[in-house]
Enzyme design. Structure first.
Site, PDB file in Angstrom:
ATOM      1  NE  ARG A 137      15.901 -52.353  29.182  1.00 42.99           N
ATOM      2  CZ  ARG A 137      16.502 -52.284  28.006  1.00 42.99           C
ATOM      3  NH1 ARG A 137      15.774 -52.072  26.934  1.00 42.99           N
ATOM      4  NH2 ARG A 137      17.805 -52.417  27.911  1.00 42.99           N
ATOM      5  CD  GLU A 172      16.239 -57.279  33.679  1.00 42.57           C
ATOM      6  OE1 GLU A 172      15.260 -56.970  32.971  1.00 42.57           O
ATOM      7  OE2 GLU A 172      16.168 -58.074  34.633  1.00 42.57           O
TER       8      GLU A 172
END
Length: 447
Positions: A233, A354
């Site tokens: 991330r 994501e």
């Protein structure tokens, strides 16, 4: 690492990466077919040692790598990121046999990997995935269902696949499998996306998997997914920062040279202030990405919140900066083949994949409120019955009054609270029976 800055060797490495991307990777990217796996490009990433660096690096190195490539060649950055996303679960959770079989080819760029989590009805709510793992009665399973928007699908050589092994158990009933592409019953097709990257579907029609294909323990697959996403991330944020910096560089060069109104665009305050805002937001996003990555490398407990903040701010910032650069360039930026036309298509997806921006905000808010409740509980436990309030801790206005004191201006008397001796009733309050009012000075009649 000194606060808020990179070491000189890290800065040098980033410059070397940008040079490699311009000289070796961008020409290969330009010859690739949009929407399909560019195997020569993936192989070049392996030959240059970038894939092996990817798997051996910490989160900060991963961020520097992705930002540097994205600033010059987004196709190379995305090929590297998709390869890393699909291979990391094998490197982190695979058995010795799995690692020996797949990691050498993946790091060399010969074996292409996929990360198969999303489904048609399970995107942001990943725990709701429905790909069914049906026991075969011999210790294995057959997979039934579909995955969609999957990296490098359907051309990948192997995939990390998340399937439901226990129904009705939410995140606790998901298992991760390593599935080679040659398994019977496995199919799929490429998807035509806004940004021309290799994404597609995987269709499972009774695909057999067994204990040797497990990544981690049964029903522990969500942990595999979250561990992978927590690492990647912040680096999605780094990808976004790289695109923002590329757009800022283009806008700066354009506005400094473009004739307008007897001067250049940069002479206009509206333009120069927009450039200043773009640069400030980009630098703020970069610093937050570096902070989140450093927290991951240190093993800090608040990595999920920091990673969510980094991805949220960086991807939203990149959208603003690229859009602003397009506005400053005008119609030229909308032509096919222009750098900003390319970045405008590229920059939209990171706010979704994501973990969409809304999911990141949810992660951040939940963590903040959980910390608040924990701190409040700690204060209450530390302060026993009848113990004085710690210095500096706020108290209510009523607690601040001495017993029998009158309420302050605008403060309501609590239910059942008695007035002090001789205290006059408040507005709308009835005087008690037998209660005398205060004597008022007598006014003499005017002569």
């Amino acid at each position: 690492m000194p606060a808020f800055s990179l070491e000189p060797e890290q800065t040098t490495w980033c410059a070397e990466l940008r040079a490699l991307a311009a000289e070796h990777l961008r020409p290969l990217a330009e010859r690739g077919e949009p929407g399909r796996v560019n195997r020569p490009l993936v192989a070049a990433l392996g030959e240059l040692g970038l894939l092996s660096r990817l798997f051996g690096a910490g989160a900060l190195d991963l961020c520097l790598l992705r930002e540097s490539l994205a600033r010059v060649c987004t196709e190379a950055e995305t090929a590297l990121a998709l390869q890393g996303l699909g291979t990391h679960p094998v490197a982190a959770f695979g058995t010795p046999a799995q690692r020996a079989r797949w990691l050498p080819g993946a790091t060399a760029g010969r074996a292409v990997a996929a990360f198969a989590l999303s489904e048609p009805d399970a995107g942001s709510d990943a725990a709701a995935l429905a790909l069914d793992a049906v026991p075969d009665g011999r210790g294995g399973w057959h997979l039934h269902g579909e995955k969609r928007w999957i990296s490098n699908a359907p051309e990948a050589d192997f995939a990390t696949v998340f399937a439901r092994t226990t129904r009705g158990a939410g995140a606790r009933g998901v298992t991760a499998f390593l599935v080679p592409a040659d398994r019977p019953g496995l199919g799929g097709e490429p998807l035509d996306m806004l940004a021309p990257h290799a994404l597609g579907t995987l269709v499972f029609d009774g695909v057999p998997v067994g204990p040797d294909d497990l990544l981690g323990a049964p029903d522990q697959g969500f942990r595999v997914a979250m561990r992978t996403l927590n690492l990647f991330r912040p680096s999605v944020g780094a990808f976004a920062v790289g695109m923002a910096q590329a757009a800022l560089d283009a806008a700066l060069a354009h506005t400094a040279a473009r004739p307008a109104f007897g001067g250049v665009l940069a002479d206009l305050q509206a333009v120069s202030h927009r450039i200043a805002e773009m640069a400030t937001r980009t630098e703020a996003a970069r610093l937050l990405v570096h902070a989140a990555a450093s927290a991951y490398d240190r093993g800090d407990p608040d990595v999920p919140r920091r990673s969510a903040m980094a991805k949220l701010l960086a991807t939203e910032t990149a959208q603003y900066v690229v859009d602003s650069a397009v506005q400053l360039h005008g119609a030229a930026a909308l032509q096919r083949g222009h750098l900003l036309e390319h970045l405008y298509r590229e920059v939209r997806a990171p706010r979704i994949y994501e973990g969409a921006s809304e999911v990141q905000r949810t992660i951040i808010a939940k963590d903040l409120y959980a910390r608040h409740r924990e701190e409040a509980r700690g204060h209450e436990e530390a302060r026993g019955p009848g113990e004085a309030r710690p210095s500096g801790e706020a108290c209510s206005p009523r607690e601040a009054r001495h017993p029998g004191g009158a309420p302050g201006r605008g403060e309501a008397r609590s239910a059942g609270e008695a007035r002090g001796p001789g205290e006059a009733p408040g507005p709308g309050e009835v005087r008690r029976a037998g209660e005398q009012g205060h004597a008022s000075p007598r006014k003499e009649p005017a002569p």
